[in-house]
Design an enzyme around this catalytic site. Structure first.
Site, mmCIF file in Angstrom:
data_model
loop_
_atom_site.group_PDB
_atom_site.id
_atom_site.type_symbol
_atom_site.label_atom_id
_atom_site.label_comp_id
_atom_site.label_asym_id
_atom_site.label_seq_id
_atom_site.Cartn_x
_atom_site.Cartn_y
_atom_site.Cartn_z
ATOM 1 N N SER A 199 0.829 -1.220 0.000
ATOM 2 C CA SER A 199 0.000 0.000 0.000
ATOM 3 C C SER A 199 0.858 1.263 0.000
ATOM 4 C CB SER A 199 -0.963 0.003 1.189
ATOM 5 O OG SER A 199 -0.281 -0.273 2.398
ATOM 6 N N HIS B 128 -1.879 -8.952 1.915
ATOM 7 C CA HIS B 128 -1.570 -7.679 2.590
ATOM 8 C C HIS B 128 -2.699 -7.400 3.595
ATOM 9 C CE1 HIS B 128 0.237 -3.872 3.303
ATOM 10 N NE2 HIS B 128 -0.136 -3.201 2.235
ATOM 11 N N HIS C 95 6.052 -12.702 7.503
ATOM 12 C CA HIS C 95 6.262 -11.304 7.095
ATOM 13 C C HIS C 95 7.450 -11.216 6.154
ATOM 14 C CE1 HIS C 95 6.639 -6.923 7.320
ATOM 15 N NE2 HIS C 95 5.372 -6.955 7.689
ATOM 16 N N ARG D 98 3.278 -4.776 16.817
ATOM 17 C CA ARG D 98 1.886 -4.322 16.657
ATOM 18 C C ARG D 98 0.933 -5.435 17.096
ATOM 19 N NH1 ARG D 98 2.059 -2.854 10.436
ATOM 20 N NH2 ARG D 98 2.942 -4.962 10.477
ATOM 21 N N ASP E 261 -1.984 -8.567 11.586
ATOM 22 C CA ASP E 261 -3.339 -9.018 11.244
ATOM 23 C C ASP E 261 -3.798 -10.245 12.023
ATOM 24 O OD1 ASP E 261 -3.733 -7.068 9.232
ATOM 25 O OD2 ASP E 261 -2.442 -8.221 7.895
HETATM 26 N N1 NMX Z 1 1.436 -19.748 5.858
HETATM 27 C C1 NMX Z 1 1.882 -20.641 4.948
HETATM 28 N N2 NMX Z 1 2.927 -20.442 4.154
HETATM 29 C C2 NMX Z 1 3.607 -19.285 4.314
HETATM 30 C C3 NMX Z 1 3.227 -18.328 5.275
HETATM 31 C C4 NMX Z 1 2.084 -18.596 6.048
HETATM 32 N N3 NMX Z 1 1.598 -17.716 6.936
HETATM 33 N N4 NMX Z 1 4.083 -17.281 5.181
HETATM 34 C C5 NMX Z 1 4.962 -17.577 4.206
HETATM 35 N N5 NMX Z 1 4.654 -18.793 3.690
HETATM 36 C C6 NMX Z 1 5.296 -19.441 2.546
HETATM 37 C C7 NMX Z 1 5.150 -18.538 1.313
HETATM 38 O O1 NMX Z 1 3.864 -18.668 0.725
HETATM 39 C C8 NMX Z 1 6.277 -19.049 0.445
HETATM 40 O O2 NMX Z 1 5.848 -20.257 -0.138
HETATM 41 P P1 NMX Z 1 6.278 -20.642 -1.656
HETATM 42 O O3 NMX Z 1 7.779 -20.792 -1.588
HETATM 43 O O4 NMX Z 1 5.548 -21.907 -1.907
HETATM 44 O O5 NMX Z 1 5.859 -19.497 -2.514
HETATM 45 C C9 NMX Z 1 7.360 -19.371 1.477
HETATM 46 O O6 NMX Z 1 6.674 -19.562 2.731
HETATM 47 C C10 NMX Z 1 8.398 -18.291 1.628
HETATM 48 O O7 NMX Z 1 7.745 -17.060 1.882
HETATM 49 P P2 NMX Z 1 8.449 -15.935 2.776
HETATM 50 O O8 NMX Z 1 9.685 -15.524 2.076
HETATM 51 O O9 NMX Z 1 8.582 -16.390 4.171
HETATM 52 O O10 NMX Z 1 7.344 -14.787 2.789
HETATM 53 P P3 NMX Z 1 7.140 -13.607 1.741
HETATM 54 O O11 NMX Z 1 8.060 -12.504 2.118
HETATM 55 O O12 NMX Z 1 7.194 -14.089 0.353
HETATM 56 O O13 NMX Z 1 5.629 -13.183 2.046
HETATM 57 C C11 NMX Z 1 3.769 -12.757 3.457
HETATM 58 C C12 NMX Z 1 5.262 -12.512 3.207
HETATM 59 C C13 NMX Z 1 3.303 -11.869 4.614
HETATM 60 C C14 NMX Z 1 2.985 -12.379 2.204
HETATM 61 C C15 NMX Z 1 3.573 -14.255 3.823
HETATM 62 O O14 NMX Z 1 4.226 -14.552 5.042
HETATM 63 C C16 NMX Z 1 2.115 -14.656 3.917
HETATM 64 O O15 NMX Z 1 1.510 -14.994 2.888
HETATM 65 N N6 NMX Z 1 1.499 -14.619 5.152
HETATM 66 C C17 NMX Z 1 0.085 -14.899 5.296
HETATM 67 C C18 NMX Z 1 -0.740 -13.694 4.851
HETATM 68 C C19 NMX Z 1 -0.585 -12.529 5.793
HETATM 69 O O16 NMX Z 1 -0.661 -12.662 7.006
HETATM 70 N N7 NMX Z 1 -0.409 -11.328 5.226
HETATM 71 C C20 NMX Z 1 -0.400 -10.095 6.026
HETATM 72 C C21 NMX Z 1 0.966 -9.436 6.116
HETATM 73 C C22 NMX Z 1 0.881 -8.186 6.948
HETATM 74 N N8 NMX Z 1 0.070 -7.147 6.277
HETATM 75 O O17 NMX Z 1 -0.827 -6.602 6.843
HETATM 76 O O18 NMX Z 1 0.326 -6.845 5.113
HETATM 77 C C1 MLT Z 2 2.197 -3.555 6.603
HETATM 78 O O1 MLT Z 2 1.847 -3.041 7.675
HETATM 79 O O2 MLT Z 2 2.207 -2.906 5.541
HETATM 80 C C2 MLT Z 2 2.502 -5.019 6.572
HETATM 81 O O3 MLT Z 2 3.053 -5.460 7.770
HETATM 82 C C3 MLT Z 2 3.237 -5.475 5.333
HETATM 83 C C4 MLT Z 2 4.668 -5.062 5.196
HETATM 84 O O4 MLT Z 2 5.208 -4.253 5.915
HETATM 85 O O5 MLT Z 2 5.308 -5.647 4.285
#
Ligand code: NMX
Ligand code: MLT
Length: 435
Positions: A240, A270, A317, A326, A372
């Site tokens: 965002s 996100h 994350h 947070r 979240d």
């Molecule tokens: N559950 C299952 N698998 C996960 C999770 C999770 N919570 N977090 C990461 N992974 C997987 C990810 O999908 C990836 O799999 P693949 O290699 O098959 O593509 C692998 O672990 C490596 O990912 P990371 O490097 O650890 O994470 P990345 O930096 O790519 O993504 C998020 C970060 C936040 C997108 C990821 O942790 C996620 O999808 N979390 C769940 C959704 C979430 O809570 N999002 C909110 C973030 C905060 N916000 O408000 O934005």
């Molecule tokens: C945010 O607050 O924007 C989330 O934690 C996602 C991020 O910082 O990558």
């Protein structure tokens, strides 16, 4: 005006500081970029600058150098409240230091004076189908307000570059002032039969949102301020913030830029993760019933989610490698005021199970909860059970951070963003020849 004067006062020094750094040290390397980073969502590529917040992987976010507990302790608070004025937080973002109570109230007064939402915004919201997602309504409302943009108007009248930031600040204040009423309007339109509640001019920005939502429990005013404070800014690389910055870099005004940022926030990886997280908790309860408080059953449920190829929402994350502060601030709030609440207890118990499951699976680089993982359970406690609304509250909050950044980006004359792309064949060639 307080904020304008404070920024104006600092500007000559900031401009000189940045100019000197770029002129004298412009060739110094900040990092290198690998092929996996090019293909991997630019993770950790150091290519953005902001002085408003910084995320340390272990410690978490600092706003203008202050940790979350410090911000909560130091910012001025309304009478009888535990959580600070959001006006004070915005002052901290824009000015860089902790305001006095009078200064925080001055920002709140600015917002109050600019808070009237034009009828055409409500007309646009009302015109959408009743099953449109609340984030669609909210994003569209922000975009619709674009016709009010002073930046856009003054730019076309020949505004000088040095002064771009001034109407950007005006637009930002005008937009933020209207967000609580727009958000609460969407909630009451969709879920309370259009039984709207008028703003109370005696309340601060955060408390007025709580009031217009129709939540009677006075504690919801503190929770609203806490929610807005925690979700406001998370440095510049999240979707965002980065989207808003990118769009604004073409000299789009804040209405265009922030609505684009909100569209990014609406993705399930996100901001929408807060709704997904609450859905996940409810599905645990539905499938598991009384066994949902059994750690072994919860562990199995987490594995089922992973084995289905889904992510566990609220965990992991891109930058953080520890529990998000947070998350901790919200956990402490729940533990203090409603430790026995069913869904809150469940969210807290998930924290004792999911990190181990993610570690065992070995994919996620960060197995810890993010902001979240628990925010929805706090809203749920106060009766806001319509979880598809949660990202709207996140969105109203995030506009505080992205708009403050946009004002400073304009003030420092940051240019249009335009990174370079390559083809896969070029990357293969680089891999073969090292260049
Ligand atoms: N559950 C299952 N698998 C996960 C999770 C999770 N919570 N977090 C990461 N992974 C997987 C990810 O999908 C990836 O799999 P693949 O290699 O098959 O593509 C692998 O672990 C490596 O990912 P990371 O490097 O650890 O994470 P990345 O930096 O790519 O993504 C998020 C970060 C936040 C997108 C990821 O942790 C996620 O999808 N979390 C769940 C959704 C979430 O809570 N999002 C909110 C973030 C905060 N916000 O408000 O934005
Ligand atoms: C945010 O607050 O924007 C989330 O934690 C996602 C991020 O910082 O990558």
């Amino acid at each position: 005006m307080l904020l304008r004067d404070k920024i104006e006062h600092q500007l000559p020094e900031w401009r000189e500081r940045v100019k000197t750094l770029v002129k004298d040290m412009g060739d110094v390397k900040v990092g290198e970029v690998t092929i996996s980073q090019v293909y991997g969502g630019m993770r950790d590529v150091k290519s953005l600058v902001t002085d408003i917040s910084y995320v340390d992987p272990v410690e978490g976010i600092r706003f203008r150098g202050y940790t979350i507990p410090e911000v909560l302790a130091k910012l001025p608070k309304p009478e009888d409240a535990e959580i600070p004025y959001i006006g004070g937080l915005y002052y901290l973002f824009l000015v860089g230091d902790i305001p006095t109570k009078e200064q925080a109230i001055e920002v709140e007064d600015e917002w109050r004076n600019r808070s009237q939402v034009p009828q055409y915004v409500f007309d646009v919201i009302n015109a959408l189908p009743s099953d449109a997602h609340p984030m669609t309504l909210f994003t569209l409302a922000v975009l619709t307000l674009q016709r009010e943009s002073l930046f856009s108007k003054q730019y076309h009248e020949g505004l000088k570059k040095d002064a771009y930031w001034e109407p950007m600040l005006e637009d930002s204040l005008n937009l933020i002032a209207k967000l609580p009423e727009i958000a609460a309007y969407i909630y009451r339109l969709k879920y309370k039969g259009g039984n709207f509640i008028a703003p109370d001019p005696n309340l601060d920005w955060g408390a007025n949102f709580a009031h217009m939502m129709g939540i009677q429990d006075p504690l919801y005013k503190d929770l609203s301020r806490l929610y807005f404070l925690l979700h406001s800014d998370h440095e510049s690389g999240n979707v965002s913030a980065h989207t808003t910055h990118l769009v604004a870099s073409s000299l789009s005004d804040i209405y265009y830029a922030a609505s684009a940022g909100l569209s990014g926030l609406a993705g399930p990886l996100h901001g929408l993760a807060n709704q997904e997280c609450l859905m996940w908790l409810l599905s645990v309860k539905e499938k598991c019933g009384s066994c949902s408080y059994d750690k072994a059953a919860l562990k199995q449920f987490a594995w089922d989610t992973l084995n289905n190829g889904q992510v566990i929402p609220g965990y992991g994350h891109a930058i953080l490698r520890k529990t998000d502060p947070r998350y901790t601030a919200q956990l402490e709030f729940g533990k203090k005021y409603f430790p026995d609440d069913e869904i809150f207890r469940l969210a807290a118990l998930v924290y004792e199970v999911v990190p181990d499951v993610l570690r065992e699976q070995g994919k996620a680089r960060d197995p810890w909860p993010n902001v979240d993982a628990i925010s929805g359970s706090l809203q749920y406690h106060f009766g806001i059970k319509e979880f598809d609304f949660y990202t709207v509250i996140f969105g109203a909050s995030r506009i505080l951070g992205v708009s403050a950044n946009a004002v400073w980006a304009r003030a420092l004359g940051q240019p249009i963003e335009r990174p370079k792309s390559l083809t896969t064949a070029m990357l293969e060639e680089i891999a073969r020849n090292g260049k």
